[in-house]
Write a protein that holds these residues in place. Sequence first.
Motif, PDB file in Angstrom:
ATOM      1  N   SER A 152      89.677  53.284  65.997  1.00 13.50           N
ATOM      2  CA  SER A 152      88.884  53.688  64.841  1.00 13.50           C
ATOM      3  C   SER A 152      87.807  54.628  65.356  1.00 13.50           C
ATOM      4  CB  SER A 152      88.265  52.472  64.167  1.00 13.50           C
ATOM      5  OG  SER A 152      87.209  51.994  64.951  1.00 13.50           O
ATOM      6  N   ARG A 183      84.679  54.526  65.096  1.00 12.96           N
ATOM      7  CA  ARG A 183      83.323  54.006  65.241  1.00 12.96           C
ATOM      8  C   ARG A 183      82.881  54.079  66.700  1.00 12.96           C
ATOM      9  NH1 ARG A 183      80.108  49.238  65.406  1.00 12.96           N
ATOM     10  NH2 ARG A 183      81.762  47.960  66.256  1.00 12.96           N
ATOM     11  N   ASN A 223      84.427  55.212  71.663  1.00 10.54           N
ATOM     12  CA  ASN A 223      84.798  54.615  70.387  1.00 10.54           C
ATOM     13  C   ASN A 223      85.267  53.182  70.535  1.00 10.54           C
ATOM     14  OD1 ASN A 223      84.264  57.001  68.943  1.00 10.54           O
ATOM     15  ND2 ASN A 223      86.270  57.815  69.577  1.00 10.54           N
ATOM     16  N   GLN A 224      85.074  52.423  69.468  1.00  5.78           N
ATOM     17  CA  GLN A 224      85.508  51.029  69.405  1.00  5.78           C
ATOM     18  C   GLN A 224      86.992  50.918  69.732  1.00  5.78           C
ATOM     19  OE1 GLN A 224      84.809  47.814  68.637  1.00  5.78           O
ATOM     20  NE2 GLN A 224      86.985  47.398  68.371  1.00  5.78           N
ATOM     21  N   SER A 273      74.564  49.740  68.960  1.00  6.82           N
ATOM     22  CA  SER A 273      73.341  49.998  68.195  1.00  6.82           C
ATOM     23  C   SER A 273      72.079  49.431  68.832  1.00  6.82           C
ATOM     24  CB  SER A 273      73.454  49.463  66.755  1.00  6.82           C
ATOM     25  OG  SER A 273      74.610  49.965  66.159  1.00  6.82           O
TER      26      SER A 273
END
Lengths: 308, 248
Positions: free
Chosen positions: A4, A6, A32-33, A69
């Motif tokens: 994905s 993300r 990315n994830q 994050s």
Amino acid sequence: MSVSARAVIRVAGIRRTYGRVVAVDEVSFEVNQGEIFGLIGPNGAGKTTTMECVEGLRRPDRGDISVLSLDPFRDVYALQQRIGVQLQAAQLQKRIKVWEAVDLWASLYQTPVNGAALLEQLGLTDKRDAWFMTLSGGQKQRLFIALALVNDPEVVFLDELTTGLDPQARRAIWDLVRGIRERGKTVFLTTHLMEEAERLCDRVAIIDHGRIIDIDTPAGLVSRHCPERTVILTTADQAADGCFRAIPDVQSVERHETRFTIRGQGDDLVTDVIQCLSENRIKVTDFRTVIPTLEDVFLRLTGHSIRD
Amino acid sequence: MQGLLKLTWLEIKIFAREPMGLVGSIAIPVVTFLLLGRAMGGRGAAGPSDSVEFVRVTLPVLAAILIALSTVLSLITIVSIYREGGILKRLRATPLRPHTILTAHVLVKLFMTAVTLVVLVAAGKRYYPVGLYLPVLSFTLALLLSTLAILSVGFLVASVVPTARFAQPIGAAIFYPMVALSGLFFPIASLSPPLQALAHVMPLTYAVSLLRGILTGDPWSAHLVDVVGLAVVFLVCTALSSRVFRWE
């Protein structure tokens, strides 16, 4: 493979110096994830410095990093619960037993996995009572992977994981790393072995002298920077030469008795040659292709071999 | 806290697995103490009061100081070995707090000191020729304070020694001269003024004065200077080493 879009790691413009030596400069990338992302380059290129900044073990002089994050420096303790770290060239106590290390690590995290199951998974059950100093190189690396996985992390960092291992142990470790990705985790690794990057990584960033030169999938890097393809075949067919020269992508055809070396540009070359053989009913007794590797990409981008 | 206890216990077990670990840190001081005690005590029973004083006071203080020094030297060595092997760095990449990792090592060393002391006292009771006055609680407290102060100096040394190979000799070169100047063998007043000044900034001088005082029955109030001196050394060295400590 499901990647994905993300990003779980974002690195923007970091710089880190040691005295007057600039170890990394203007380094930016995203991981990315769910992917295996490789930072590749020769020794001393800045791979470990970059990785240790992302892990929160080193503070960059400037630039921004976020992992899941979180700020790896300010939120280091919150982050450590969610990442697994294998460090380059870091040992354990010589006389610590395998199970003791796993047990200690497990006790440090809020959500540890079952230590016995982990050792089983990594093929270390027989070695659970062995001292660290008695393990082989491959067994030590498997133990380090176990320790990096003990908190069921979302992101796993592996720094030069297979350096110094024999090819067989190296392949076994690659399978383990693929297994980590299959469980939905993100892997960020560094390596100076181009073959390792090519076989293992979904995407790679090439770093040299502290700067990132390019980022893409291994195949993407090869087709962008080294588009030349070569087909080498053997045929007794006298008409073959003319047929090969008529293929649009072909740039040169060399003939040495019955052996032909056909060079051209682009991924289509191989297909076109095969099509030509079949349409003209040319019989070949040997056929192979030479496709550039990441090693060639590195050489082209940096002007020097990765082993220099 | 759980991490601290777990790591401390683990490090004790690992230390006990080293071939020279227990022998070096426990047996050697104990055997030295017994041999010296018997040699001097044999004469002391009928001889001059000097040697009784030596066996009753100087020797136990010397033994205590040597135990403290051997634990400090082994701390310096282990910290530099752990740093060189990247073990400190690896532990630091876990949720263990940096001070927990280092405190665990200090606790291991204090534990070894305590075990050695117990063995020493037990052996002394059984084999010692001269009756020994030992206020156990006070002496233990005094030794604990002395050891902490010496350990903090040791940590400062461990913070900056370049490699594991140099750790032990550098530590020994710093600490053993201190024993000579500590007032244990010659009164400080008999030293030349520069050496006296040096003696007054060394933690061992205060440790020797405190331990000797406690053994000869002085109250703690008579040794406030020593207690404050040791505490100051501990605080200053701990603060300094937390600033200059290198993890790799």
